[in-house]
Write a protein that holds these residues in place. Structure first.
Motif: not given
Length: 197
Positions: A8-19, A84-92
């Motif tokens: 993650v790189s920001g607010g984590g809305t996609n992370l929250q969707a997964i959670i 599994l690695i999930v890039m959820a708004g990862y900017l690197s």
């Protein structure tokens, strides 16, 4: 049980969707075992903390090269026994070591219908600005496997979203997240976790 590491790189809305999808049963047979932030102070790390998910910051700035940073991320994911690695708004940028070590085991959510508005330089609001500038009537989001080509890996899922008159990049970004990203990213994870992809 599929062990997921989320970048993650920001607010984590996609992370929250997964959670949320794990807690309400839309994703089965999977758990998030680590969240890796690209910088300190991002709200995604707070989301991990609020949900008792271990998190760490592995900042590119802390390393002398992309290769060293890539190695650190890779070693952390191996240490956490991630499947599994999930890039959820990862900017690197993800390097070759991680891609090779986790071959076909890294997925990304991109806020357009690939092959439109993707590749180097297309991230965040820039994608939606380009879509509006081009005048498209339909945009959307894509979940794809990550390989050595930026946004070039095999497509797993896509969902279209209507572009409406008067949309700003911010309004369109929110609609794409709500109507596409937060649906297809959890769906892709569930399909992977249950051996359907």
């Amino acid at each position: 049980m599929l062990r997921i590491g989320v970048l993650v790189s920001g607010g984590g809305t996609n992370l929250q969707a997964i959670i949320d999808a794990i807690s309400n049963g839309k994703i089965t047979n999977a758990e998030i075992v680590t969240v890796v932030g690209s910088r300190p102070g991002i709200y995604a790390l707070e989301r991990a903390k609020l949900n008792n998910i271990p998190s760490i910051v592995i900042s590119r700035k802390a390393f002398n090269s992309l290769e060293e940073h890539d190695t650190a991320v890779c070693e952390h994911m191996k240490y956490c026994d991630v499947d599994l690695i999930v890039m959820a708004g990862y900017l690197s940028i993800v390097g070759d070591k991680l891609i090779n070590e986790f071959n076909n085991k890294i997925i990304n959510i991109h806020p357009s219908l690939i092959p439109s508005f993707c590749g180097p330089g297309f991230y965040g609001l820039k994608v939606h600005e380009a879509a509006l500038e081009r005048g498209v009537k339909i945009t959307g989001a894509t979940v794809h496997i990550v390989n050595e080509v930026c946004d070039g890996g095999p497509i797993l899922l896509q969902k279209a979203v209507e572009v409406k008159p008067g949309d700003t990049p911010e309004v369109l970004q929110k609609r794409v997240m709500e109507e596409a990203e937060w649906e297809i990213l959890p769906k892709a994870i569930d399909l992977i976790a249950n051996g359907k992809i």
